[in-house]
Design a protein around this motif. Structure first.
Motif, PDB file in Angstrom:
ATOM      1  N   GLU A  23      55.879  30.207   3.604  1.00  0.00           N
ATOM      2  CA  GLU A  23      57.039  29.364   3.297  1.00  0.00           C
ATOM      3  C   GLU A  23      58.331  30.168   3.400  1.00  0.00           C
ATOM      4  N   TYR A  24      58.288  31.413   2.886  1.00  0.00           N
ATOM      5  CA  TYR A  24      59.463  32.290   2.954  1.00  0.00           C
ATOM      6  C   TYR A  24      59.800  32.599   4.407  1.00  0.00           C
ATOM      7  N   ARG A  25      58.782  32.941   5.213  1.00  0.00           N
ATOM      8  CA  ARG A  25      59.022  33.283   6.623  1.00  0.00           C
ATOM      9  C   ARG A  25      59.568  32.085   7.390  1.00  0.00           C
ATOM     10  N   ARG A  27      61.295  29.532   6.160  1.00  0.00           N
ATOM     11  CA  ARG A  27      62.665  29.267   5.743  1.00  0.00           C
ATOM     12  C   ARG A  27      63.625  30.301   6.347  1.00  0.00           C
ATOM     13  N   LEU A  28      63.219  31.564   6.374  1.00  0.00           N
ATOM     14  CA  LEU A  28      64.083  32.601   6.950  1.00  0.00           C
ATOM     15  C   LEU A  28      64.292  32.357   8.445  1.00  0.00           C
ATOM     16  N   GLU A  29      63.237  31.947   9.135  1.00  0.00           N
ATOM     17  CA  GLU A  29      63.361  31.653  10.562  1.00  0.00           C
ATOM     18  C   GLU A  29      64.347  30.516  10.783  1.00  0.00           C
ATOM     19  N   ASN A  30      64.304  29.516   9.921  1.00  0.00           N
ATOM     20  CA  ASN A  30      65.226  28.390  10.038  1.00  0.00           C
ATOM     21  C   ASN A  30      66.662  28.834   9.752  1.00  0.00           C
ATOM     22  N   ILE A  31      66.823  29.719   8.780  1.00  0.00           N
ATOM     23  CA  ILE A  31      68.154  30.241   8.463  1.00  0.00           C
ATOM     24  C   ILE A  31      68.723  30.996   9.663  1.00  0.00           C
ATOM     25  N   TYR A  64      71.251  34.046  -0.731  1.00  0.00           N
ATOM     26  CA  TYR A  64      71.145  35.436  -1.172  1.00  0.00           C
ATOM     27  C   TYR A  64      69.716  35.838  -1.502  1.00  0.00           C
ATOM     28  N   TYR A  65      68.834  34.879  -1.615  1.00  0.00           N
ATOM     29  CA  TYR A  65      67.418  35.199  -1.792  1.00  0.00           C
ATOM     30  C   TYR A  65      66.830  35.762  -0.501  1.00  0.00           C
ATOM     31  N   TYR A  66      67.476  35.411   0.630  1.00  0.00           N
ATOM     32  CA  TYR A  66      66.970  35.818   1.943  1.00  0.00           C
ATOM     33  C   TYR A  66      67.832  36.904   2.596  1.00  0.00           C
ATOM     34  N   VAL A  67      69.114  36.829   2.435  1.00  0.00           N
ATOM     35  CA  VAL A  67      70.024  37.829   3.012  1.00  0.00           C
ATOM     36  C   VAL A  67      71.092  38.160   1.981  1.00  0.00           C
TER      37      VAL A  67
END
Length: 205
Positions: A23-25, A27-31, A64-67
């Protein structure tokens, strides 16, 4: 050695999961995808984390949870572009026939850019925004990528598939022809496959 001292008590609880979840990966890819769209539309300097958050329907704090900062997002955009390019070009290394391999590389590069013009618009136009260490890392990976093209062009020349010349100049001509499409390619009007076929025909007619 004093054996009377007891070891410090171990902390209880579940061990931390060091691998990010799917799920994290995702979401990060979408960001990263949305960030590429934002940086293409506004430029890296003008584009902001607020713009990315707004485009995703998120609060800025959630990003900020991702970057941690905007430069992290730019680095991730570049990493995605060069990683996709390297991964795909490595799958063509097994092709032994010089003509077949050169045609495949030309098609690969043409399709790579036309299928994700926003990503590669940022890759080609926003390099000045990268941190020095990130720029050096991208440069090393680009060297590996271009080396595959040079080896392929050299083999094609040796086999008489294309005429003699400076392999470096030929490779840069091919990369320029197949990559400049991000400036004009319209996915609503133009076909990536037709453009790729055109590029191959121009070199190998």
């Amino acid at each position: 050695m004093n054996t009377s001292q007891s070891d410090p008590p171990r902390k209880r609880g579940r061990p931390r999961n060091l691998e990010p979840s799917q799920e994290y990966r995702d979401r990060l890819e979408n960001i990263v995808r949305v960030a590429a769209d934002v940086f293409q539309a506004h430029g890296y300097e003008a584009g902001s984390l607020d713009d990315v958050a707004a485009a995703m329907g998120l609060r800025k704090a959630s990003l900020y949870y991702y970057v941690k900062r905007k430069s992290d997002l730019l680095r991730l955009v570049f990493e995605r572009a060069i990683t996709v390019a390297l991964t795909e070009v490595e799958t063509l290394a097994h092709l032994a026939d010089p003509r077949e391999r050169l045609a495949a590389l030309i098609r690969h590069q043409a399709l790579l850019v036309t299928r994700d013009p926003a990503l590669f618009a940022v890759f080609f136009d926003q390099r000045a925004g990268l941190e020095h260490a990130d720029l050096a890392d991208v440069g090393r990976k680009e060297h590996l990528y271009l080396r595959q093209f040079i080896l392929t062009v050299e083999a094609a020349m040796a086999a008489g598939v294309i005429g003699p010349g400076d392999p470096r100049l030929v490779v840069n001509a091919i990369i320029g022809m197949t990559s400049w499409s991000y400036k004009w390619f319209d996915t609503r009007r133009d076909s990536p496959e037709t453009f790729a076929d055109t590029c191959v025909a121009l070199v190998l007619r």
